[in-house]
Scaffold this active site. Structure first.
Site, PDB file in Angstrom:
ATOM      1  N   ASP A  95      11.465 -19.848  -4.065  1.00 35.62           N
ATOM      2  CA  ASP A  95      11.949 -19.560  -2.707  1.00 35.62           C
ATOM      3  C   ASP A  95      12.711 -20.733  -2.080  1.00 35.62           C
ATOM      4  O   ASP A  95      12.946 -20.717  -0.883  1.00 35.62           O
ATOM      5  CB  ASP A  95      10.739 -19.342  -1.758  1.00 35.62           C
ATOM      6  CG  ASP A  95      10.339 -17.898  -1.674  1.00 35.62           C
ATOM      7  OD1 ASP A  95      10.962 -17.092  -2.348  1.00 35.62           O
ATOM      8  OD2 ASP A  95       9.395 -17.600  -0.925  1.00 35.62           O
ATOM      9  N   CYS A 152      10.321   4.187 -10.831  1.00 32.69           N
ATOM     10  CA  CYS A 152       9.966   4.750  -9.524  1.00 32.69           C
ATOM     11  C   CYS A 152      10.086   6.277  -9.566  1.00 32.69           C
ATOM     12  O   CYS A 152       9.341   6.984  -8.884  1.00 32.69           O
ATOM     13  CB  CYS A 152      10.894   4.222  -8.428  1.00 32.69           C
ATOM     14  SG  CYS A 152      10.432   2.606  -7.795  1.00 32.69           S
ATOM     15  N   CYS A 166       9.333   9.238  -6.709  1.00 33.56           N
ATOM     16  CA  CYS A 166       8.398   8.744  -5.690  1.00 33.56           C
ATOM     17  C   CYS A 166       9.148   8.095  -4.520  1.00 33.56           C
ATOM     18  O   CYS A 166      10.150   7.413  -4.710  1.00 33.56           O
ATOM     19  CB  CYS A 166       7.462   7.712  -6.340  1.00 33.56           C
ATOM     20  SG  CYS A 166       6.352   6.906  -5.190  1.00 33.56           S
ATOM     21  N   CYS A 202       6.606   4.425  -0.610  1.00 31.93           N
ATOM     22  CA  CYS A 202       6.796   3.211   0.200  1.00 31.93           C
ATOM     23  C   CYS A 202       7.739   3.484   1.375  1.00 31.93           C
ATOM     24  O   CYS A 202       7.486   3.042   2.500  1.00 31.93           O
ATOM     25  CB  CYS A 202       7.312   2.060  -0.653  1.00 31.93           C
ATOM     26  SG  CYS A 202       8.777   2.451  -1.616  1.00 31.93           S
ATOM     27  N   CYS A 252       6.362   3.203   5.350  1.00 35.74           N
ATOM     28  CA  CYS A 252       6.759   2.009   6.122  1.00 35.74           C
ATOM     29  C   CYS A 252       6.663   2.311   7.629  1.00 35.74           C
ATOM     30  O   CYS A 252       7.320   3.233   8.119  1.00 35.74           O
ATOM     31  CB  CYS A 252       8.185   1.592   5.742  1.00 35.74           C
ATOM     32  SG  CYS A 252       8.781   0.259   6.795  1.00 35.74           S
ATOM     33  N   CYS A 259      11.686  -5.007   9.615  1.00 37.18           N
ATOM     34  CA  CYS A 259      10.540  -5.220   8.718  1.00 37.18           C
ATOM     35  C   CYS A 259       9.490  -6.120   9.387  1.00 37.18           C
ATOM     36  O   CYS A 259       9.790  -7.221   9.847  1.00 37.18           O
ATOM     37  CB  CYS A 259      11.031  -5.832   7.409  1.00 37.18           C
ATOM     38  SG  CYS A 259       9.701  -6.270   6.301  1.00 37.18           S
ATOM     39  N   CYS A 277       3.154  -7.985   6.033  1.00 40.99           N
ATOM     40  CA  CYS A 277       2.791  -6.564   6.006  1.00 40.99           C
ATOM     41  C   CYS A 277       2.745  -6.143   4.542  1.00 40.99           C
ATOM     42  O   CYS A 277       3.630  -6.509   3.766  1.00 40.99           O
ATOM     43  CB  CYS A 277       3.848  -5.768   6.773  1.00 40.99           C
ATOM     44  SG  CYS A 277       3.835  -3.995   6.473  1.00 40.99           S
ATOM     45  N   CYS A 326       3.986  -1.166   2.212  1.00 37.70           N
ATOM     46  CA  CYS A 326       4.794  -0.572   1.129  1.00 37.70           C
ATOM     47  C   CYS A 326       4.217  -0.902  -0.253  1.00 37.70           C
ATOM     48  O   CYS A 326       4.411  -0.139  -1.204  1.00 37.70           O
ATOM     49  CB  CYS A 326       6.262  -0.979   1.235  1.00 37.70           C
ATOM     50  SG  CYS A 326       6.560  -2.739   1.398  1.00 37.70           S
ATOM     51  N   CYS A 340       1.895   1.944  -3.081  1.00 37.12           N
ATOM     52  CA  CYS A 340       2.613   2.137  -4.343  1.00 37.12           C
ATOM     53  C   CYS A 340       1.639   2.515  -5.466  1.00 37.12           C
ATOM     54  O   CYS A 340       0.684   1.789  -5.740  1.00 37.12           O
ATOM     55  CB  CYS A 340       3.368   0.860  -4.715  1.00 37.12           C
ATOM     56  SG  CYS A 340       4.223   1.011  -6.288  1.00 37.12           S
TER      57      CYS A 340
END
Ligand code: SF4
Ligand code: SF4
Length: 289
Positions: free
Chosen positions: A111, A165, A168, A171, A175, A191, A218, A221, A225
């Protein structure tokens, strides 16, 4: 720890997506995302001579979760700041390469620089990008930190992962703020994770009844899953739940002094909000009695 290798190359597939995401202003106030556009898409511009990107995943899925009714904190922030933990591991990995192979130039990233960590992890076969925009693996879900070691050593690359995915949309449907505006595209401005951590101003009132008691990050999502049913608890002691994070009630956090907060948050990623930011989040997310 899982590990995958990609050739250090131009991220052609990601270039348009990144450009559009920035153009729409989905990065909100994170203006630094606009910088180093070229370096972000090509590690050879970031580290001249780069030949390979080694991606590592470190599981943080906790054995124990917070007590019900306490202000919600994202699982990734339960323990010690992951930046410190992963940086240490990447450093040791580079040392290991030096010992085994000889003089290899490399830089570790968590990061910390313009590196598109999810894109590299996907390319190296560690998972695919789920509709929630996070890296997702069939074997173990998405509760992972990602780190990269960029090296000037030519290595055999792994192939990219396929997408699982399917139809589906759990998420996107779950949200609380409808921040996932299209598959794999998150509008940061909506978000909760961005709002509670990166956003420094007064929180927009339209989200007040949508916070669902989240005060730092948070996980909605990820929690919904289906692939996270396969998540296994981490064996990394640094990521286990701190007692304060697990047990402190709304009242205890509200009454905490700056001094005590600093003490409790030593070495924690939660420091990123600062004391005032944390208090702002508490006030904003608390359900009226
Ligand atoms: S972290 Fe929360 S608010 Fe952000 S996209 Fe996921 S569910 Fe939505
Ligand atoms: S909840 Fe469904 S759509 Fe979203 S990332 Fe997981 S599998 Fe993909």
């Amino acid at each position: 720890m899982a590990c995958g290798i990609s050739k250090a190359d131009f991220l052609e597939e990601e270039a348009t997506g990144l450009e559009q995401w920035l153009k729409h202003g989905y990065h909100g106030d994170m203006k630094w995302m606009e910088n180093h556009f070229d370096e972000r898409l090509d590690p050879r511009k970031l580290m001249p001579g780069a030949k390979s990107v080694i991606s590592v995943l470190l599981n943080y899925f906790p054995e124990e979760t917070q007590e019900t009714g306490t202000p919600k904190i994202s699982k990734y922030a339960y323990g010690r700041d992951y930046h410190k933990v992963i940086r240490g591991k990447l450093k040791r990995m580079l040392q290991g390469i030096h010992e085994q192979i000889g003089e290899v130039h490399g830089r570790g990233f968590v990061d910390s620089a313009p590196v598109m960590d999810r894109a590299w992890a996907r390319r190296s076969g560690l998972g695919w990008i789920g509709k929630h925009s996070l890296l997702l693996s069939k074997k173990s879900g998405s509760f992972y930190f990602i780190g990269e070691l960029i090296v000037d050593l030519e290595l055999d690359a792994d192939g990219p992962s396929t997408d699982h995915c399917g139809s589906c949309t759990a998420c996107m449907d779950a949200c609380p703020t409808q921040a996932i505006v299209a598959p794999t595209v998150v509008d940061s401005n909506k978000c909760i994770s961005y709002l509670t951590i990166e956003y420094k101003k007064a929180l927009p009132i339209e989200f007040q009844d949508k916070m669902d008691q989240w005060v730092y990050g948070c996980d909605v999502c990820q929690d919904v899953c289906p692939w996270n049913r396969f998540a296994k608890p981490t064996d990394e002691p640094d990521f286990t739940l701190r007692e304060s994070v697990g047990k402190h009630s709304w009242e205890e956090w509200e009454e905490i002094t700056h001094e005590l907060w600093d003490e409790i948050m030593q070495g924690s990623a939660i420091r990123r909000t600062g004391y005032e930011g944390f208090k702002r989040n508490l006030k904003f997310a608390k359900k009226p009695e």
